[in-house]
Design a protein around this motif. Structure first.
Motif, PDB file in Angstrom:
ATOM      1  N   SER A 510       0.984  -1.409   0.288  1.00 18.17           N
ATOM      2  CA  SER A 510       0.202  -0.119  -0.182  1.00 18.17           C
ATOM      3  C   SER A 510       0.706   1.103  -0.373  1.00 18.17           C
ATOM      4  CB  SER A 510      -0.963   0.132   0.704  1.00 18.17           C
ATOM      5  OG  SER A 510      -1.689  -1.151   1.414  1.00 18.17           O
ATOM      6  N   GLU A 511       1.558   1.042   0.336  1.00 14.52           N
ATOM      7  CA  GLU A 511       3.113   2.723   0.814  1.00 14.52           C
ATOM      8  C   GLU A 511       3.279   2.906  -0.280  1.00 14.52           C
ATOM      9  OE1 GLU A 511       3.363   4.534   3.459  1.00 14.52           O
ATOM     10  OE2 GLU A 511       2.867   3.986   5.131  1.00 14.52           O
ATOM     11  N   ILE A 512       3.810   2.068  -1.195  1.00 14.54           N
ATOM     12  CA  ILE A 512       4.638   1.645  -2.561  1.00 14.54           C
ATOM     13  C   ILE A 512       3.593   1.930  -3.089  1.00 14.54           C
ATOM     14  CG2 ILE A 512       6.511  -0.038  -1.953  1.00 14.54           C
ATOM     15  CD1 ILE A 512       5.748  -1.627  -3.337  1.00 14.54           C
ATOM     16  N   ARG A 513       2.688   1.742  -3.536  1.00 13.80           N
ATOM     17  CA  ARG A 513       1.207   2.132  -4.517  1.00 13.80           C
ATOM     18  C   ARG A 513       0.959   3.211  -4.338  1.00 13.80           C
ATOM     19  NH1 ARG A 513      -1.539  -2.651  -2.980  1.00 13.80           N
ATOM     20  NH2 ARG A 513      -1.360  -4.043  -4.029  1.00 13.80           N
ATOM     21  N   SER A 514       1.702   4.624  -3.417  1.00 14.54           N
ATOM     22  CA  SER A 514       0.542   5.456  -3.175  1.00 14.54           C
ATOM     23  C   SER A 514       2.047   6.415  -3.677  1.00 14.54           C
ATOM     24  CB  SER A 514       0.884   5.681  -1.955  1.00 14.54           C
ATOM     25  OG  SER A 514       2.368   5.827  -0.718  1.00 14.54           O
ATOM     26  N   MET A 515       3.239   5.791  -3.306  1.00 13.16           N
ATOM     27  CA  MET A 515       4.201   6.708  -4.088  1.00 13.16           C
ATOM     28  C   MET A 515       4.182   7.254  -5.697  1.00 13.16           C
ATOM     29  SD  MET A 515       6.773   4.452  -2.268  1.00 13.16           S
ATOM     30  CE  MET A 515       9.039   5.496  -3.647  1.00 13.16           C
ATOM     31  N   PRO A 516       5.010   8.314  -6.292  1.00 13.78           N
ATOM     32  CA  PRO A 516       4.232   9.302  -7.485  1.00 13.78           C
ATOM     33  C   PRO A 516       5.313   8.490  -7.999  1.00 13.78           C
ATOM     34  CG  PRO A 516       5.546  10.927  -6.002  1.00 13.78           C
ATOM     35  CD  PRO A 516       5.153   9.649  -4.780  1.00 13.78           C
ATOM     36  N   GLY A 517       4.737   8.274  -9.723  1.00 11.70           N
ATOM     37  CA  GLY A 517       5.391   7.284 -10.458  1.00 11.70           C
ATOM     38  C   GLY A 517       5.738   5.627 -10.273  1.00 11.70           C
ATOM     39  N   ILE A 518       4.794   5.489  -9.341  1.00 13.44           N
ATOM     40  CA  ILE A 518       4.855   3.812  -9.285  1.00 13.44           C
ATOM     41  C   ILE A 518       3.134   3.242  -9.644  1.00 13.44           C
ATOM     42  CG2 ILE A 518       4.422   2.136  -7.761  1.00 13.44           C
ATOM     43  CD1 ILE A 518       6.749   2.569  -6.724  1.00 13.44           C
ATOM     44  N   VAL A 519       2.852   3.111 -11.092  1.00 15.64           N
ATOM     45  CA  VAL A 519       1.610   2.804 -11.528  1.00 15.64           C
ATOM     46  C   VAL A 519       0.984   1.146 -10.494  1.00 15.64           C
ATOM     47  CG1 VAL A 519       1.022   2.127 -13.642  1.00 15.64           C
ATOM     48  CG2 VAL A 519       2.856   3.133 -13.637  1.00 15.64           C
ATOM     49  N   ASN A 520       1.971   0.605 -10.272  1.00 12.59           N
ATOM     50  CA  ASN A 520       0.841  -0.987  -9.676  1.00 12.59           C
ATOM     51  C   ASN A 520       2.202  -1.369  -8.852  1.00 12.59           C
ATOM     52  OD1 ASN A 520      -0.951  -1.796  -8.492  1.00 12.59           O
ATOM     53  ND2 ASN A 520      -1.686  -2.110 -10.190  1.00 12.59           N
ATOM     54  N   ALA A 521       1.299  -2.713  -8.255  1.00 11.99           N
ATOM     55  CA  ALA A 521       2.879  -3.370  -7.460  1.00 11.99           C
ATOM     56  C   ALA A 521       1.860  -4.945  -6.907  1.00 11.99           C
ATOM     57  CB  ALA A 521       3.431  -2.594  -6.467  1.00 11.99           C
ATOM     58  N   SER A 522       2.177  -5.198  -6.529  1.00 14.32           N
ATOM     59  CA  SER A 522       1.844  -6.244  -5.865  1.00 14.32           C
ATOM     60  C   SER A 522       2.845  -7.438  -5.903  1.00 14.32           C
ATOM     61  CB  SER A 522       0.583  -7.097  -7.097  1.00 14.32           C
ATOM     62  OG  SER A 522       0.466  -8.218  -6.771  1.00 14.32           O
ATOM     63  N   SER A 523       2.457  -8.704  -5.457  1.00 17.03           N
ATOM     64  CA  SER A 523       3.559 -10.134  -5.444  1.00 17.03           C
ATOM     65  C   SER A 523       3.149 -11.173  -5.859  1.00 17.03           C
ATOM     66  CB  SER A 523       3.431 -10.019  -3.421  1.00 17.03           C
ATOM     67  OG  SER A 523       2.695 -10.425  -2.929  1.00 17.03           O
ATOM     68  N   ILE A 524       3.956 -12.135  -5.727  1.00 19.16           N
ATOM     69  CA  ILE A 524       3.703 -13.493  -6.594  1.00 19.16           C
ATOM     70  C   ILE A 524       5.106 -14.511  -5.907  1.00 19.16           C
ATOM     71  CG2 ILE A 524       5.965 -12.978  -8.002  1.00 19.16           C
ATOM     72  CD1 ILE A 524       3.410 -14.216 -10.373  1.00 19.16           C
ATOM     73  N   GLY A 525       4.353 -15.526  -6.815  1.00 19.31           N
ATOM     74  CA  GLY A 525       5.347 -16.570  -5.809  1.00 19.31           C
ATOM     75  C   GLY A 525       6.758 -16.863  -5.939  1.00 19.31           C
TER      76      GLY A 525
END
Length: 820
Positions: A510-525
């Motif tokens: 949630s923190e990094i998704r709110s950073m300017p310039g970051i379109v999206n973020a998630s995690s994967i196995g």
């Protein structure tokens, strides 16, 4: 002659007869060999000096050919030695499974975690057995304020008895016997303790969580080892944190054995074949072995049968080395045959004065050997000059140090080159009858002309085949790099989940998704690129038959992963927080739905290990594996706690500032863990590292082949025009234009190159089609892939011929005929 002592009758004899190669003087017994060597060297020097153009063309061609062959030899030798440095190599095997899945046989390199113990207890013909498991992600090892990220593995106690990784400190039998010990590399010890001496017994912390005692230090893993690691932990630790290692139904470990001297591996294979079946009742998992050093070169299988791999590139470059050497030798032979008629009178005079055929053969072979070994000296200088660049291109640590096999190989190649290159002048010219020469019956040597033409055709055929191959490889690599994969790989970086991030993953995202310039973020196995995390544990679906057995790639994800990667939905929807808990939902790709034979899959239920999951979406097929393979069945499950990597989509054009901001935030949020990231597109390109290197190297060597061919053609044209100068002068007096003379002189060479094109194109088509068959997704062969290199060879040949013929056509007729 200034160099001849007038008081020395022997020297006068050499001076008078050096051009004929005969000496008629009485010499003391034992001095003849030295005199003959000295005499032959003098003849060789004068021959080279007399035919300067031929000498430099041959020197350039042979040295370039030998240098190319030497560089390829270094690369091929390194490839063939890969994984073969272990002392037990001849008795070292990996236990693998032959599994019946998707209606075909697959070779699975991992097997049950308990198999090693079972083999050790029940198979007396086994000297050592080792189970190991490479850590999927690099881990942090800490000493004080030093935090070093390193690659690790878990292994059972006989690991350093089985593999020759050079244990410097510690007991091979004990370093991995205890659960709290860690064995580290010499380099890692130096980074952590500033020394690799006396570090056994010191404490190292793993992931800032658990301390381990250093139980041993080993040398760096060699570059030609497929198993690269910086530290090793006890396999007992792996079993403690991974319960699946105790379950025969899970493939959780790699198992290796060293058989005792005299043991029959076929009998051993028969004994272990049914071990998994006896524990699980699964008759479709059959154990067998393969030599440990085999997979690197022979890593491809078709329906369970070995079907090539990197060995194809080893063979390819070995053939290219032979081709280049042959082309260089052909130049030598061609120019030698071209000069043959010019030396026929020399041969006739020598034979008339009593020279035997053996003497002449010795002289001409001496000339070719001198040229070959002189070229070798130049070639070695060229190799030393270009080796750093070649090492960079191949990604290998190659050197031209003293090695008996290398020295013998180089001398052998040079000797063979000299013999082949000098075979025609030595064997043909030495057999010429003196009477035939003196009577001027040169029409008997028509075969010489046809031999020259045949050799020119042959070398241009090889050059065109190489050029066709280079173009096709280049186009396939370009296709691989630009193909729509079904997901977005650009401007996406990923890094490991560890430390505080693992403890509170959703907050961090949630923190990094709110950073300017970051379109999206998630995690994967695991990284979306490549295969590895797979299962055939889907127990039931609508319409499933009793004998249906499908291997699925599994990707545990968090919310927004499918959107971050830009994967398109074919039906249904992705995971969404708007629908509450989605743990009981599953998303398949189209290949999985097709393999299961499901119609209208949305809303239907499947069962995995007794748990029912609802299908809520179907993604379009995307290429998570390399384009060598078809798209395999895959599914996503919403399991944030199973994920291991975070993927972040960046805004294009602002990557540097965004990464700097993200790095600062990460280091503040997760102290003690360095921000080590990679870009997704780089991971994708890494799948084709071998093909990219082949593409680059083949371009260089094809260029060398064409250069050497043109050098030979240049020399041949120069000699031909020199012999026809009087004819050219007469034609000009009779009114021929310069263009007409150029057309006349270049006609024969144009025909030879045209024949080479006709021969080369079908061969090039066959070779490139076979190579492309290794890719499930590939370019279509176009007509211009073959016409282009053919026309290029023709234009290069015309240019080469024109340089000489135009020069000859412009010579004044008076100058051409002045010696008549």
């Amino acid at each position: 002659m200034n160099s001849v002592n007038g008081n020395d009758p022997f020297a006068l004899s050499i001076g008078a007869t050096a051009s004929f190669g005969l000496i008629f003087v009485d010499l003391p017994r034992g001095t003849i060999p030295i005199v003959m060597v000295r005499h032959n060297l003098l003849l060789i020097y004068r021959t080279f000096k007399r035919f300067k153009t031929t000498f430099f063309i041959n020197l350039t061609g042979l040295s370039t050919g030998l240098a190319s062959a030497l560089l390829i030899y270094l690369w091929v030798s390194d490839e063939l030695r890969f994984d073969k440095f272990h002392e037990n190599d001849s008795r070292l095997f990996q236990v693998v499974e032959r599994v019946q899945v998707n209606n075909k046989t697959e070779i699975v390199p991992h097997t049950a975690g308990l198999l090693g113990e079972t083999i050790e207890e029940s198979m007396p013909e086994v000297e050592y057995v080792v189970s190991d498991r490479l850590l999927r992600e690099d881990k942090i090892l800490s000493v004080g304020d030093k935090n070093i990220k390193a690659r690790g593995l878990y292994a059972t106690k006989d690991f350093f008895n089985m593999f020759s990784y050079g244990l410097m400190q510690g007991d091979k039998d004990q370093v991995l016997a205890g659960k709290s010990g860690v064995v580290i590399s010499e380099e890692l010890a130096t980074k952590l303790f500033n020394t690799s001496e006396n570090v056994v017994g010191k404490s190292v912390e793993l992931q800032h969580e658990k301390p381990y005692m250093v139980s041993g230090v080993f040398k760096e893993t060699p570059p030609n080892s497929s198993m690269q690691f910086d530290f090793a932990l006890s396999y007992e630790e792996f079993k403690k944190i991974n319960p699946n290692a105790l379950n025969w139904r899970y493939n959780s470990a790699a198992v290796y054995v060293v058989l005792k001297e005299g043991s029959d591996v076929r009998k051993f294979n028969a004994k272990i074949a049914g071990l998994v079946n006896s524990r699980t009742g699964d008759s479709l998992r059959v154990l067998t072995t393969r030599p440990y050093s085999e997979p690197y070169l022979y890593g491809n299988y078709e329906n369970g049968v070995r079907a090539g791999g990197r060995i194809e590139y080893v063979r390819l470059f070995s053939v290219i080395a032979i081709f280049i050497l042959l082309i260089a030798c052909i130049n030598f032979m061609n120019l030698s045959t071209a000069k043959a008629s010019g030396r026929l009178k020399e041969v006739g005079v020598k034979k008339t004065l009593g020279a035997g055929r053996k003497t002449l053969i010795h002289q001409y072979f001496s000339e070719s050997m001198a040229m070959a070994f002189l070229s070798l000296v130049v070639a070695i200088l060229l190799v030393e000059l270009f080796l750093p660049r070649f090492t960079e291109l191949t990604g290998k640590n190659l050197s031209l140090g003293f090695d008996l096999n290398l020295v013998l190989s180089v001398l052998g190649i040079t000797l063979i080159t000299g013999l082949i290159a000098g075979s025609y002048p030595a064997l043909y010219l030495s057999g010429v009858s003196p009477a035939t020469v003196m009577k001027g019956k040169v029409n008997r040597f028509v075969g010489e002309v046809w031999a020259r033409k045949g050799l020119v055709i042959f070398q241009f055929t090889l050059s065109i085949i190489l050029a066709v191959g280079v173009l096709v490889v280049y186009k396939q690599i370009a296709f691989v790099q630009t193909k729509n994969l079904g997901y977005e790989k650009d401007n996406i970086l990923y890094f490991d989940i560890e430390g505080r991030v693992a403890q509170d993953l959703e907050t961090f995202l949630s923190e990094i998704r709110s950073m300017p310039g970051i379109v999206n973020a998630s995690s994967i196995g695991q990284n979306i690129v490549g295969s590895g995390l797979n299962t055939f544990s889907i127990d039931n679906w609508e319409g499933k038959k009793a004998d249906d057995r499908i291997v699925f790639e599994m990707r545990p994800v968090s919310y927004d992963m499918i959107e971050t990667l830009g994967i398109q939905m074919a039906a249904g929807r992705s995971y969404s927080r708007d629908f509450g808990s989605e743990d009981s939902k599953i998303i398949f790709n189209q290949a999985a739905i097709e393999a299961m034979g499901l119609e209208d899959p949305i809303g239907k239920m499947i069962t995995i290990q007794g748990s029912s999951l609802e299908i809520i979406g179907v993604t379009k097929n995307f290429h998570f594996a390399s384009l060598h393979e078809e798209v395999n069945p895959l599914f996503f499950v919403l399991r944030p706690s199973w994920t291991r990597k975070i993927m972040v989509k960046l805004e294009a054009g602002r990557e540097k500032e965004i990464i700097d901001r993200l790095q600062n935030f990460y280091q503040a949020y997760n102290p003690g863990f360095p921000f080590a990231y990679q870009f997704l597109d780089e991971a994708y390109q890494a799948q084709y590292a071998a093909e990219q290197r082949v593409s680059i190297l083949s371009r260089y060597f094809a260029g060398f082949a064409i250069l050497i061919s043109c050098l030979g053609l240049f020399g041949l044209v120069a000699f031909t025009t020199e012999r026809r100068l009087k004819e050219i002068g007469i034609r000009k007096i009779l009114g021929s234009s310069e263009l007409g003379i150029v057309r006349l002189l270049s006609g024969d060479f144009t025909k030879m190159v045209a024949v080479a094109i006709v021969v080369a194109l079908p061969a090039g088509y066959y070779i490139t089609k076979n190579w492309l068959d290794n890719f499930a997704y590939r370019i279509d062969l176009q007509w211009w892939f073959f016409a282009g290199p053919g026309l290029l060879a023709l234009f290069i040949a015309w240019f080469t011929v024109a340089l000489q013929t135009l020069k000859a056509a412009r010579i004044s007729p008076t100058q051409s005929l002045k010696n008549e």
